[in-house]
Write a protein that holds these residues in place. Structure first.
Motif, PDB file in Angstrom:
ATOM      1  N   ALA A 109       0.841  -1.192   0.000  1.00 39.80           N
ATOM      2  CA  ALA A 109       0.000   0.000   0.000  1.00 39.80           C
ATOM      3  C   ALA A 109       0.879   1.247   0.000  1.00 39.80           C
ATOM      4  N   THR A 110       0.467   2.216  -0.818  1.00 37.47           N
ATOM      5  CA  THR A 110       1.155   3.497  -0.910  1.00 37.47           C
ATOM      6  C   THR A 110       0.094   4.597  -0.950  1.00 37.47           C
ATOM      7  N   ALA A 111       0.543   5.828  -0.922  1.00 36.94           N
ATOM      8  CA  ALA A 111      -0.356   6.967  -1.100  1.00 36.94           C
ATOM      9  C   ALA A 111       0.368   7.997  -1.946  1.00 36.94           C
ATOM     10  N   ASP A 112      -0.403   8.747  -2.731  1.00 36.61           N
ATOM     11  CA  ASP A 112       0.225   9.783  -3.535  1.00 36.61           C
ATOM     12  C   ASP A 112       0.437  11.041  -2.691  1.00 36.61           C
ATOM     13  N   ALA A 113       0.960  12.096  -3.292  1.00 34.94           N
ATOM     14  CA  ALA A 113       1.276  13.326  -2.558  1.00 34.94           C
ATOM     15  C   ALA A 113       0.045  13.968  -1.934  1.00 34.94           C
ATOM     16  N   ASP A 114      -1.148  13.691  -2.493  1.00 37.32           N
ATOM     17  CA  ASP A 114      -2.398  14.230  -1.943  1.00 37.32           C
ATOM     18  C   ASP A 114      -3.021  13.303  -0.907  1.00 37.32           C
ATOM     19  N   GLY A 115      -2.380  12.170  -0.644  1.00 36.78           N
ATOM     20  CA  GLY A 115      -2.898  11.226   0.338  1.00 36.78           C
ATOM     21  C   GLY A 115      -3.867  10.205  -0.217  1.00 36.78           C
ATOM     22  N   VAL A 116      -4.018  10.154  -1.550  1.00 30.44           N
ATOM     23  CA  VAL A 116      -4.920   9.173  -2.165  1.00 30.44           C
ATOM     24  C   VAL A 116      -4.244   7.796  -2.107  1.00 30.44           C
ATOM     25  N   PRO A 117      -4.896   6.828  -1.432  1.00 32.77           N
ATOM     26  CA  PRO A 117      -4.262   5.513  -1.251  1.00 32.77           C
ATOM     27  C   PRO A 117      -4.287   4.651  -2.518  1.00 32.77           C
ATOM     28  N   ASN A 118      -3.362   3.720  -2.547  1.00 33.46           N
ATOM     29  CA  ASN A 118      -3.266   2.730  -3.619  1.00 33.46           C
ATOM     30  C   ASN A 118      -2.772   1.433  -2.990  1.00 33.46           C
ATOM     31  N   ALA A 119      -3.382   0.318  -3.351  1.00 28.74           N
ATOM     32  CA  ALA A 119      -2.942  -0.986  -2.836  1.00 28.74           C
ATOM     33  C   ALA A 119      -2.810  -1.947  -4.010  1.00 28.74           C
ATOM     34  N   ALA A 120      -1.751  -2.747  -3.982  1.00 27.13           N
ATOM     35  CA  ALA A 120      -1.505  -3.702  -5.058  1.00 27.13           C
ATOM     36  C   ALA A 120      -0.982  -5.012  -4.477  1.00 27.13           C
ATOM     37  N   ALA A 121      -1.534  -6.116  -4.965  1.00 30.26           N
ATOM     38  CA  ALA A 121      -1.021  -7.433  -4.589  1.00 30.26           C
ATOM     39  C   ALA A 121       0.335  -7.609  -5.272  1.00 30.26           C
ATOM     40  N   ILE A 122       1.367  -7.870  -4.478  1.00 28.37           N
ATOM     41  CA  ILE A 122       2.727  -8.013  -5.004  1.00 28.37           C
ATOM     42  C   ILE A 122       3.273  -9.359  -4.535  1.00 28.37           C
ATOM     43  N   TRP A 123       3.130 -10.381  -5.365  1.00 35.40           N
ATOM     44  CA  TRP A 123       3.520 -11.733  -4.978  1.00 35.40           C
ATOM     45  C   TRP A 123       5.024 -11.871  -4.775  1.00 35.40           C
ATOM     46  N   SER A 124       5.823 -10.969  -5.365  1.00 32.39           N
ATOM     47  CA  SER A 124       7.281 -11.117  -5.295  1.00 32.39           C
ATOM     48  C   SER A 124       7.907 -10.536  -4.028  1.00 32.39           C
ATOM     49  N   LEU A 125       7.130  -9.939  -3.137  1.00 31.12           N
ATOM     50  CA  LEU A 125       7.691  -9.370  -1.905  1.00 31.12           C
ATOM     51  C   LEU A 125       8.428 -10.437  -1.103  1.00 31.12           C
ATOM     52  N   ARG A 126       9.674 -10.128  -0.732  1.00 29.98           N
ATOM     53  CA  ARG A 126      10.502 -11.057   0.036  1.00 29.98           C
ATOM     54  C   ARG A 126      11.339 -10.296   1.056  1.00 29.98           C
ATOM     55  N   VAL A 127      11.661 -10.940   2.163  1.00 35.03           N
ATOM     56  CA  VAL A 127      12.576 -10.376   3.147  1.00 35.03           C
ATOM     57  C   VAL A 127      13.994 -10.594   2.621  1.00 35.03           C
ATOM     58  N   VAL A 128      14.801  -9.525   2.614  1.00 32.23           N
ATOM     59  CA  VAL A 128      16.171  -9.632   2.090  1.00 32.23           C
ATOM     60  C   VAL A 128      17.219  -9.178   3.102  1.00 32.23           C
ATOM     61  N   GLY A 129      16.803  -8.902   4.317  1.00 36.89           N
ATOM     62  CA  GLY A 129      17.718  -8.495   5.381  1.00 36.89           C
ATOM     63  C   GLY A 129      16.959  -8.404   6.685  1.00 36.89           C
ATOM     64  N   GLU A 130      17.653  -8.140   7.769  1.00 38.82           N
ATOM     65  CA  GLU A 130      16.992  -8.075   9.076  1.00 38.82           C
ATOM     66  C   GLU A 130      15.883  -7.044   9.122  1.00 38.82           C
ATOM     67  N   ASP A 131      16.023  -5.971   8.339  1.00 35.52           N
ATOM     68  CA  ASP A 131      15.037  -4.895   8.382  1.00 35.52           C
ATOM     69  C   ASP A 131      14.644  -4.417   6.985  1.00 35.52           C
ATOM     70  N   GLN A 132      14.831  -5.265   5.966  1.00 33.89           N
ATOM     71  CA  GLN A 132      14.516  -4.847   4.599  1.00 33.89           C
ATOM     72  C   GLN A 132      13.728  -5.900   3.845  1.00 33.89           C
ATOM     73  N   ILE A 133      12.830  -5.407   2.992  1.00 34.93           N
ATOM     74  CA  ILE A 133      12.105  -6.273   2.063  1.00 34.93           C
ATOM     75  C   ILE A 133      12.326  -5.726   0.659  1.00 34.93           C
ATOM     76  N   ALA A 134      12.134  -6.595  -0.316  1.00 34.92           N
ATOM     77  CA  ALA A 134      12.320  -6.203  -1.709  1.00 34.92           C
ATOM     78  C   ALA A 134      11.210  -6.825  -2.546  1.00 34.92           C
ATOM     79  N   PHE A 135      10.988  -6.244  -3.733  1.00 35.03           N
ATOM     80  CA  PHE A 135       9.979  -6.751  -4.657  1.00 35.03           C
ATOM     81  C   PHE A 135      10.409  -6.441  -6.083  1.00 35.03           C
TER      82      PHE A 135
END
Length: 135
Positions: free
Chosen positions: A31-57
């Protein structure tokens, strides 16, 4: 406070979240939001943990999400695993990478599925919430 901004401490992604995100049956929504605060959500199957405090897609067909990340630099990820376990992760968008070890790992995995990765997005996680919360 530094320069009027709160200093964020490193948050280690819990092992339970790492395990959930590594499974194909786990749903992952970015989920993200644009500069005006309008939300956006997208299913992202490739999201993975790549470090103790990081994820990547992998960046694949995500025009609005990409625009929002580049403008606001903030993201929230919802991770849902059946039957009723979920986590929300909030963080800062670090940028897109087109080379390096994380990129190479994604490129290899996607090539096995006959897909090409042009870039990967990196998010540093600052907050983790569990649903339902533990008693």
């Amino acid at each position: 406070m530094l320069g009027g901004e709160a200093v964020r401490e490193m948050v280690k992604i819990p092992k339970e979240v790492v395990d959930m995100m590594s499974k194909n049956e786990t749903s992952k929504v970015l989920a993200t939001a644009d500069a005006d605060g309008v939300p956006n959500a997208a299913a992202i199957w490739s999201l993975r943990v790549v470090g103790e405090d990081q994820i990547a897609f992998a960046e694949v067909a995500m025009k609005k999400t990409k625009e929002n990340l580049l403008r606001t630099k903030r993201a929230s990820v919802l991770v849902i695993s059946p039957p009723n376990k979920s986590f929300q992760l909030k963080g800062d968008f670090l940028g897109f990478q087109t080379s390096g070890p994380v990129f190479d790992g994604f490129a290899k995995a996607m090539a096995a599925m006959k897909m090409t990765v042009h870039a990967i997005g990196m998010i540093k996680i600052n907050e983790v919430y569990e649903f339902p919360p533990r008693a």
